[in-house]
Design a protein around this motif. Sequence first.
Motif, PDB file in Angstrom:
ATOM      1  N   GLU A  51       0.854  -1.200   0.000  1.00 12.95           N
ATOM      2  CA  GLU A  51       0.000   0.000   0.000  1.00 12.95           C
ATOM      3  C   GLU A  51       0.883   1.241   0.000  1.00 12.95           C
ATOM      4  N   SER A  52       0.661   2.119  -1.009  1.00 13.37           N
ATOM      5  CA  SER A  52       1.471   3.349  -1.073  1.00 13.37           C
ATOM      6  C   SER A  52       0.652   4.490  -1.671  1.00 13.37           C
ATOM      7  N   SER A  53      -0.656   4.527  -1.372  1.00 10.10           N
ATOM      8  CA  SER A  53      -1.500   5.506  -2.079  1.00 10.10           C
ATOM      9  C   SER A  53      -1.332   6.933  -1.582  1.00 10.10           C
ATOM     10  N   CYS A  54      -0.845   7.076  -0.333  1.00 10.24           N
ATOM     11  CA  CYS A  54      -0.733   8.440   0.199  1.00 10.24           C
ATOM     12  C   CYS A  54       0.602   8.596   0.934  1.00 10.24           C
ATOM     13  N   ASP A  55       0.553   8.791   2.238  1.00 10.71           N
ATOM     14  CA  ASP A  55       1.808   9.042   2.963  1.00 10.71           C
ATOM     15  C   ASP A  55       2.220   7.902   3.879  1.00 10.71           C
ATOM     16  N   GLU A  56       1.580   6.749   3.783  1.00 12.16           N
ATOM     17  CA  GLU A  56       2.030   5.587   4.542  1.00 12.16           C
ATOM     18  C   GLU A  56       2.643   4.597   3.564  1.00 12.16           C
ATOM     19  N   CYS A  57       3.882   4.172   3.870  1.00  7.41           N
ATOM     20  CA  CYS A  57       4.533   3.175   3.024  1.00  7.41           C
ATOM     21  C   CYS A  57       4.342   1.847   3.752  1.00  7.41           C
ATOM     22  N   ALA A  58       3.522   0.965   3.204  1.00  5.33           N
ATOM     23  CA  ALA A  58       3.089  -0.183   3.994  1.00  5.33           C
ATOM     24  C   ALA A  58       3.176  -1.494   3.231  1.00  5.33           C
ATOM     25  N   ALA A  59       3.561  -2.540   3.978  1.00  7.61           N
ATOM     26  CA  ALA A  59       3.606  -3.897   3.427  1.00  7.61           C
ATOM     27  C   ALA A  59       3.158  -4.853   4.524  1.00  7.61           C
ATOM     28  N   ALA A  60       2.477  -5.921   4.133  1.00 10.72           N
ATOM     29  CA  ALA A  60       1.972  -6.879   5.112  1.00 10.72           C
ATOM     30  C   ALA A  60       1.871  -8.244   4.471  1.00 10.72           C
ATOM     31  N   VAL A  61       1.850  -9.267   5.322  1.00 16.72           N
ATOM     32  CA  VAL A  61       1.586 -10.613   4.828  1.00 16.72           C
ATOM     33  C   VAL A  61       0.341 -11.123   5.535  1.00 16.72           C
ATOM     34  N   VAL A  62      -0.636 -11.585   4.742  1.00 17.53           N
ATOM     35  CA  VAL A  62      -1.884 -12.104   5.289  1.00 17.53           C
ATOM     36  C   VAL A  62      -2.134 -13.488   4.712  1.00 17.53           C
ATOM     37  N   ASP A  67      -4.614 -16.555   3.785  1.00 24.24           N
ATOM     38  CA  ASP A  67      -5.991 -16.919   3.456  1.00 24.24           C
ATOM     39  C   ASP A  67      -7.002 -15.803   3.712  1.00 24.24           C
ATOM     40  N   GLY A  68      -6.566 -14.594   3.469  1.00 29.24           N
ATOM     41  CA  GLY A  68      -7.485 -13.460   3.510  1.00 29.24           C
ATOM     42  C   GLY A  68      -7.920 -12.999   4.886  1.00 29.24           C
ATOM     43  N   ARG A  69      -7.475 -13.669   5.952  1.00 29.67           N
ATOM     44  CA  ARG A  69      -7.973 -13.305   7.289  1.00 29.67           C
ATOM     45  C   ARG A  69      -6.878 -13.163   8.346  1.00 29.67           C
ATOM     46  N   ARG A  70      -5.842 -14.002   8.238  1.00 30.40           N
ATOM     47  CA  ARG A  70      -4.863 -14.073   9.330  1.00 30.40           C
ATOM     48  C   ARG A  70      -3.662 -13.172   9.022  1.00 30.40           C
ATOM     49  N   VAL A  71      -3.513 -12.109   9.832  1.00 34.42           N
ATOM     50  CA  VAL A  71      -2.431 -11.146   9.605  1.00 34.42           C
ATOM     51  C   VAL A  71      -1.139 -11.697  10.208  1.00 34.42           C
ATOM     52  N   LEU A  72      -0.167 -12.013   9.365  1.00 33.11           N
ATOM     53  CA  LEU A  72       1.111 -12.548   9.845  1.00 33.11           C
ATOM     54  C   LEU A  72       2.093 -11.423  10.162  1.00 33.11           C
ATOM     55  N   SER A  73       1.952 -10.311   9.443  1.00 35.60           N
ATOM     56  CA  SER A  73       2.754  -9.124   9.748  1.00 35.60           C
ATOM     57  C   SER A  73       2.084  -7.934   9.094  1.00 35.60           C
ATOM     58  N   ASN A  74       2.314  -6.754   9.661  1.00 31.13           N
ATOM     59  CA  ASN A  74       1.695  -5.547   9.115  1.00 31.13           C
ATOM     60  C   ASN A  74       2.607  -4.366   9.449  1.00 31.13           C
ATOM     61  N   VAL A  75       3.410  -3.964   8.475  1.00 28.73           N
ATOM     62  CA  VAL A  75       4.391  -2.897   8.711  1.00 28.73           C
ATOM     63  C   VAL A  75       3.927  -1.609   8.021  1.00 28.73           C
ATOM     64  N   VAL A  76       3.799  -0.548   8.805  1.00 29.17           N
ATOM     65  CA  VAL A  76       3.391   0.747   8.254  1.00 29.17           C
ATOM     66  C   VAL A  76       4.474   1.762   8.606  1.00 29.17           C
ATOM     67  N   ALA A  77       5.167   2.246   7.589  1.00 28.76           N
ATOM     68  CA  ALA A  77       6.186   3.283   7.820  1.00 28.76           C
ATOM     69  C   ALA A  77       5.546   4.615   7.455  1.00 28.76           C
ATOM     70  N   THR A  78       5.293   5.415   8.467  1.00 30.66           N
ATOM     71  CA  THR A  78       4.595   6.674   8.184  1.00 30.66           C
ATOM     72  C   THR A  78       5.562   7.791   7.829  1.00 30.66           C
ATOM     73  N   GLN A  79       5.126   8.612   6.890  1.00 27.99           N
ATOM     74  CA  GLN A  79       5.947   9.755   6.481  1.00 27.99           C
ATOM     75  C   GLN A  79       5.524  11.038   7.186  1.00 27.99           C
ATOM     76  N   ILE A  80       4.642  10.914   8.175  1.00 34.12           N
ATOM     77  CA  ILE A  80       4.063  12.100   8.822  1.00 34.12           C
ATOM     78  C   ILE A  80       5.101  13.167   9.193  1.00 34.12           C
ATOM     79  N   PRO A  81       6.213  12.797   9.854  1.00 35.74           N
ATOM     80  CA  PRO A  81       7.163  13.846  10.242  1.00 35.74           C
ATOM     81  C   PRO A  81       7.724  14.635   9.055  1.00 35.74           C
ATOM     82  N   PHE A  82       7.738  14.005   7.888  1.00 32.56           N
ATOM     83  CA  PHE A  82       8.314  14.667   6.713  1.00 32.56           C
ATOM     84  C   PHE A  82       7.320  15.621   6.045  1.00 32.56           C
TER      85      PHE A  82
END
Length: 339
Positions: free
Chosen positions: A7-18, A20-35
């Motif tokens: 996901e990179s549509s706005c100011d969060e640079c994000a990647a995750a592994v899920v 079977d569509g339900r179980r979140v194995l990881s969810n990393v969100v690198a926010t650009q807010i300070p910039f």
Amino acid sequence: MKILGIESSCDECAAAVVEDGRRVLSNVVATQIPFHAAYNGVVPEIASRMHTEWISGVTREALSKAGLRVEDIEGVAATAHPGLLGSLLVGLTFAKTFAWARRLPFIAVDHMLAHLYASRLTPDEPEPYPFLGLLVSGGHSIICRVDGFDDITVLGTTIDDAVGEAFDKVAKYYRLGYPGGIVIDRLAQSGDSDAFHFPLPNLHKGNRRYDVSYSGLKTAVINQLEQFRTPGKEPVPANIAASFQKTAVEILLRSLFRAAADTGLTTVVAGGGVAANSYLRARLAERKDLRCVFPPLELCGDNGAMIAGLGWQYLARGERSPFSVTASARVRAFKRRYP
Ligand code: KG4
Ligand code: ZN
């Protein structure tokens, strides 16, 4: 099936592994807010450059947090629309390249449908369709009937600004901080929401019955503050924030409750950054006749897990996106159908 979601549509640079569509194995969100904070808003050029610098590292972190190697990923999903074009292109191109290099199935998904999907990323039994969707973010305010993960009918939408945008603009004008939604939500907790009585839009007729509007409220709060002040109450920032927030949420709820009454649907599923708002959550919790489902707070804002989860739904149905698929800033002709 383990899906990598980008996901990179706005100011969060994000990647995750899920899985079977339900179980979140990881969810990393690198926010650009300070910039972007110094500019009180997202600067598209800075956003896309930062995505370019961060996307590989963020993806690597998502894999490592899930305890997986690149070879363990079985499919790739990415946001293709709507959003900032330059930012979208970074994540989408990265995801396509990842899928191509690993010979994996690839799917491009819609960001707002992904927000709607976020509440399904919990161990709870998912809500059966149909239900009402309340999609509220920085770019959209949508009240819809939802018959499937990709089958939504827009009942109402904003005729001008999105609700999150109104939070952001009010916060920017009064220099309350950035991003505006969370700052106003916090500040409002110590404010008096009766200090101002801002006007509500008059949109209850015909096919505007479920629409919302925020430009009037924004103008009232920014340019005509004194006019709406309750005598004897102080025009301090906390009071402005509380009164604004109360009206902003009231505007949404009037249309939503009208849609619930007219359709007979008794479940509401919310999604998007504004679904994190504590006052909105409290007001919906008061309605004992409605079942209201919110994503966990960390899945309200932009994230890769919602993209991976929604992507799996399409992949499981056998759908694939061609590598020629491209990003688009807006969703065409979304007036009553979406996307
Ligand atoms: O979904 P999101 O992260 O990005 C978009 O798709 O736009 O939503 C961001 C929006 C911003 O306008 C932000 O101010 C708003 O969500 N927001 C909130 C809250 N947290 C974020 N608005 C009200 N209350 C909050 N707690
Ligand atoms: Zn979003």
